[in-house]
Design a protein around this motif. Structure first.
Motif, PDB file in Angstrom:
ATOM      1  N   SER A 128      28.305  23.885  -1.727  1.00  0.00           N
ATOM      2  CA  SER A 128      28.572  22.549  -2.251  1.00  0.00           C
ATOM      3  C   SER A 128      29.431  21.770  -1.267  1.00  0.00           C
ATOM      4  O   SER A 128      30.234  22.355  -0.534  1.00  0.00           O
ATOM      5  CB  SER A 128      29.278  22.634  -3.613  1.00  0.00           C
ATOM      6  N   TRP A 129      29.248  20.463  -1.257  1.00  0.00           N
ATOM      7  CA  TRP A 129      30.051  19.566  -0.416  1.00  0.00           C
ATOM      8  C   TRP A 129      29.988  18.175  -1.025  1.00  0.00           C
ATOM      9  O   TRP A 129      29.065  17.850  -1.778  1.00  0.00           O
ATOM     10  CB  TRP A 129      29.537  19.558   1.032  1.00  0.00           C
ATOM     11  N   PRO A 130      30.956  17.320  -0.741  1.00  0.00           N
ATOM     12  CA  PRO A 130      30.946  15.973  -1.319  1.00  0.00           C
ATOM     13  C   PRO A 130      29.784  15.142  -0.784  1.00  0.00           C
ATOM     14  O   PRO A 130      29.405  15.269   0.381  1.00  0.00           O
ATOM     15  CB  PRO A 130      32.299  15.384  -0.894  1.00  0.00           C
ATOM     16  N   GLU A 131      29.218  14.302  -1.643  1.00  0.00           N
ATOM     17  CA  GLU A 131      28.047  13.513  -1.268  1.00  0.00           C
ATOM     18  C   GLU A 131      28.403  12.204  -0.574  1.00  0.00           C
ATOM     19  O   GLU A 131      27.615  11.683   0.215  1.00  0.00           O
ATOM     20  CB  GLU A 131      27.211  13.209  -2.517  1.00  0.00           C
ATOM     21  N   HIS A 132      29.588  11.648  -0.867  1.00  0.00           N
ATOM     22  CA  HIS A 132      29.905  10.306  -0.402  1.00  0.00           C
ATOM     23  C   HIS A 132      30.942  10.267   0.720  1.00  0.00           C
ATOM     24  O   HIS A 132      31.326   9.187   1.171  1.00  0.00           O
ATOM     25  CB  HIS A 132      30.393   9.451  -1.577  1.00  0.00           C
ATOM     26  N   CYS A 133      31.407  11.425   1.164  1.00  0.00           N
ATOM     27  CA  CYS A 133      32.348  11.473   2.286  1.00  0.00           C
ATOM     28  C   CYS A 133      32.262  12.835   2.944  1.00  0.00           C
ATOM     29  O   CYS A 133      31.756  13.794   2.348  1.00  0.00           O
ATOM     30  CB  CYS A 133      33.785  11.190   1.820  1.00  0.00           C
ATOM     31  N   GLU A 134      32.714  12.926   4.184  1.00  0.00           N
ATOM     32  CA  GLU A 134      32.718  14.186   4.914  1.00  0.00           C
ATOM     33  C   GLU A 134      33.966  14.986   4.548  1.00  0.00           C
ATOM     34  O   GLU A 134      35.090  14.488   4.634  1.00  0.00           O
ATOM     35  CB  GLU A 134      32.702  13.931   6.424  1.00  0.00           C
ATOM     36  N   ALA A 135      33.764  16.219   4.117  1.00  0.00           N
ATOM     37  CA  ALA A 135      34.889  17.059   3.696  1.00  0.00           C
ATOM     38  C   ALA A 135      35.857  17.286   4.842  1.00  0.00           C
ATOM     39  O   ALA A 135      35.459  17.461   5.995  1.00  0.00           O
ATOM     40  CB  ALA A 135      34.374  18.394   3.172  1.00  0.00           C
ATOM     41  N   ARG A 136      37.132  17.275   4.506  1.00  0.00           N
ATOM     42  CA  ARG A 136      38.155  17.561   5.523  1.00  0.00           C
ATOM     43  C   ARG A 136      38.172  19.050   5.884  1.00  0.00           C
ATOM     44  O   ARG A 136      38.532  19.408   6.994  1.00  0.00           O
ATOM     45  CB  ARG A 136      39.543  17.158   5.001  1.00  0.00           C
ATOM     46  N   TRP A 137      37.833  19.906   4.918  1.00  0.00           N
ATOM     47  CA  TRP A 137      37.933  21.342   5.141  1.00  0.00           C
ATOM     48  C   TRP A 137      36.682  22.044   4.644  1.00  0.00           C
ATOM     49  O   TRP A 137      36.079  21.651   3.650  1.00  0.00           O
ATOM     50  CB  TRP A 137      39.146  21.930   4.412  1.00  0.00           C
ATOM     51  N   SER A 138      36.294  23.096   5.334  1.00  0.00           N
ATOM     52  CA  SER A 138      35.217  23.982   4.883  1.00  0.00           C
ATOM     53  C   SER A 138      35.825  25.349   4.595  1.00  0.00           C
ATOM     54  O   SER A 138      36.567  25.894   5.419  1.00  0.00           O
ATOM     55  CB  SER A 138      34.125  24.089   5.950  1.00  0.00           C
ATOM     56  N   VAL A 139      35.519  25.884   3.414  1.00  0.00           N
ATOM     57  CA  VAL A 139      36.174  27.105   2.952  1.00  0.00           C
ATOM     58  C   VAL A 139      35.134  28.071   2.394  1.00  0.00           C
ATOM     59  O   VAL A 139      34.300  27.689   1.569  1.00  0.00           O
ATOM     60  CB  VAL A 139      37.214  26.793   1.854  1.00  0.00           C
ATOM     61  N   ALA A 140      35.171  29.320   2.845  1.00  0.00           N
ATOM     62  CA  ALA A 140      34.348  30.380   2.276  1.00  0.00           C
ATOM     63  C   ALA A 140      35.174  31.109   1.222  1.00  0.00           C
ATOM     64  O   ALA A 140      36.277  31.588   1.514  1.00  0.00           O
ATOM     65  CB  ALA A 140      33.897  31.353   3.353  1.00  0.00           C
ATOM     66  N   ILE A 141      34.665  31.158  -0.011  1.00  0.00           N
ATOM     67  CA  ILE A 141      35.350  31.855  -1.096  1.00  0.00           C
ATOM     68  C   ILE A 141      34.758  33.256  -1.195  1.00  0.00           C
ATOM     69  O   ILE A 141      33.576  33.433  -1.506  1.00  0.00           O
ATOM     70  CB  ILE A 141      35.168  31.123  -2.437  1.00  0.00           C
ATOM     71  N   ILE A 142      35.556  34.279  -0.909  1.00  0.00           N
ATOM     72  CA  ILE A 142      35.088  35.667  -0.859  1.00  0.00           C
ATOM     73  C   ILE A 142      35.669  36.430  -2.041  1.00  0.00           C
ATOM     74  O   ILE A 142      36.889  36.530  -2.201  1.00  0.00           O
ATOM     75  CB  ILE A 142      35.496  36.321   0.472  1.00  0.00           C
ATOM     76  N   VAL A 143      34.775  36.987  -2.876  1.00  0.00           N
ATOM     77  CA  VAL A 143      35.196  37.655  -4.108  1.00  0.00           C
ATOM     78  C   VAL A 143      34.767  39.124  -4.062  1.00  0.00           C
ATOM     79  O   VAL A 143      33.572  39.426  -4.143  1.00  0.00           O
ATOM     80  CB  VAL A 143      34.571  36.976  -5.344  1.00  0.00           C
ATOM     81  N   PRO A 144      35.696  40.072  -3.909  1.00  0.00           N
ATOM     82  CA  PRO A 144      35.345  41.494  -3.976  1.00  0.00           C
ATOM     83  C   PRO A 144      35.040  41.855  -5.425  1.00  0.00           C
ATOM     84  O   PRO A 144      35.718  41.395  -6.350  1.00  0.00           O
ATOM     85  CB  PRO A 144      36.611  42.194  -3.484  1.00  0.00           C
ATOM     86  N   TYR A 145      34.044  42.737  -5.618  1.00  0.00           N
ATOM     87  CA  TYR A 145      33.509  42.801  -6.978  1.00  0.00           C
ATOM     88  C   TYR A 145      32.827  44.138  -7.250  1.00  0.00           C
ATOM     89  O   TYR A 145      32.168  44.704  -6.387  1.00  0.00           O
ATOM     90  CB  TYR A 145      32.506  41.646  -7.108  1.00  0.00           C
TER      91      TYR A 145
END
Length: 378
Positions: A128-145
């Motif tokens: 997912s990313w914002p549609e109307h502006c460029e995101a300041r940060w890109s983040v990978a969410i890692i969930v051990p499971y």
């Protein structure tokens, strides 16, 4: 005689006047020069700050899937000229405009319910990313499971709108341990970093337990100059701040690190089988690497822990922890062995099933005595 004296006086007076005039002109020139230099320095500093602000407002589209789809969606081809035009979005504001503050955690949400609520705003695989502006940060969410199916829906239902309101470019990866061996959270975090990095690069990586959900969206998942502990005050600890005197080295639940931080400490230790120890080990790695752990204030960094069944504790974790000095350069990413079984894209997340070996095959390389077999439930 008197005439010669008057002529001499006039000469001296005239010479003195000229000298004073020269001194005055020099002083004026010096004042003007200093003033001009100060104005020039001021303009240079102003331009430098403006450039820095401009750079900060222009993020890098880090995710390759997001970049490809966003580029395809933004390119229009004219039938007359045959030329393409790329739509350039403005940078997102430094303070996201749609934050709501405290948010309620719904614990009983199925994956299907979460998909019905948020499937339209999330790309397949959990991107997912914002549609109307460029995101300041890109983040990978890692969930051990592993064995937490009842908590997956609650996590997805909560985290997607939470991260979207912060206008991040992100994706959620669930890294599941295959087999029946003792759970090794740290190895799964290492696998999650390496595998998600292939789809990046990402600005930073959030290592996030499935049962820890943030309760205030002003707690921004933005990258930091130093490793950041996210789960500062948790419900299971009665929301007491974790950076108090008694347990200030706590680094569990959820944390955020840049790639440089992770590489510098060689990732997480591979030798903690069963619950506990790996988060304290990471704290020490950060300290050994001359970095510091940052935290938001506890009233922002509040987390609700979803109830779960008791976990098997590694009773040797403190013995292993005592011997971790000097071990981190070769215990971590560099000696990690794993086999990816499957990678499956779901509507709200990417699922990675991985074989990480067994505790009997990978002991502490400095001492074979403690292998993580002495465990009990907690």
């Amino acid at each position: 005689m008197w005439g010669e004296g008057r002529r001499w006086w006039r000469c001296m007076g005239g010479g003195l006047g000229v000298g004073l005039m020269v001194v005055w002109v020099v002083r004026v020139c010096l004042i003007l020069t200093i003033t001009l230099l100060m104005l020039l320095v001021s303009l240079l500093l102003k331009n430098r700050i403006t450039l820095q602000e401009a750079d900060a407002s222009i993020p890098v589209q880090a995710n390759v899937y997001a970049f490809k789809e966003a580029l395809e969606a933004s390119v229009g081809v004219s039938g007359d000229s045959g030329k393409s035009s790329v739509k350039v979005l403005p940078g997102c504001p430094s303070t996201p405009p749609h934050l709501v503050g405290e948010v309620k955690v719904e614990e009983s949400v199925t994956v299907k319910e979460a998909e019905a609520r948020h499937g339209a705003s999330v790309k397949y695989g959990g991107f997912s990313w914002p549609e109307h502006c460029e995101a300041r940060w890109s983040v990978a969410i890692i969930v051990p499971y592993r064995d937490r199916e009842h908590q997956v829906g609650a996590f997805l239902n909560h985290m997607h709108p939470f991260l979207q309101r912060q206008q991040l470019n992100y994706s959620i990866y669930f890294v599941e341990q295959d087999g029946t061996e003792l759970f090794n959270r740290a190895r799964l975090l290492n696998v999650g970093f390496l595998e998600s990095h292939k789809e990046g690069p990402w600005d930073c990586y959030a290592f996030h337990d499935v049962d820890m959900l943030p309760e205030n969206d002003y707690h921004l998942y933005h990258c930091s100059a130093q490793p950041r502990h996210l789960a500062v005050a948790t419900s299971n600890n009665k929301y007491r701040s974790s950076h108090g005197i008694l347990y200030h080295t706590y680094y569990g639940g959820a944390c955020l690190m840049g790639e440089g931080h992770i590489r510098k400490v060689n990732g997480w230790s591979n030798i903690y089988w069963g619950w506990g120890g790996e988060d304290d080990d990471m704290w020490r790695r950060i300290t050994f690497a001359d970095m510091a752990v940052w935290r938001y204030p506890a009233h922002f960094a509040k987390y609700k822990m979803i109830k779960h069944k008791r976990q098997i504790v590694n009773e040797d974790r403190y013995k292993i922890l005592k011997r971790n000095t000097g071990r981190y350069p070769y215990d971590g990413l560099k000696n990690l062995n794993y086999t990816i079984k499957t990678v499956t894209r779901h509507p709200l997340y990417t699922h990675i099933l991985v074989d990480i070996g067994s505790s009997s095959a990978q002991d502490d390389p400095t001492n074979k005595k403690f292998s993580g077999h002495n465990n009990k439930k907690t």
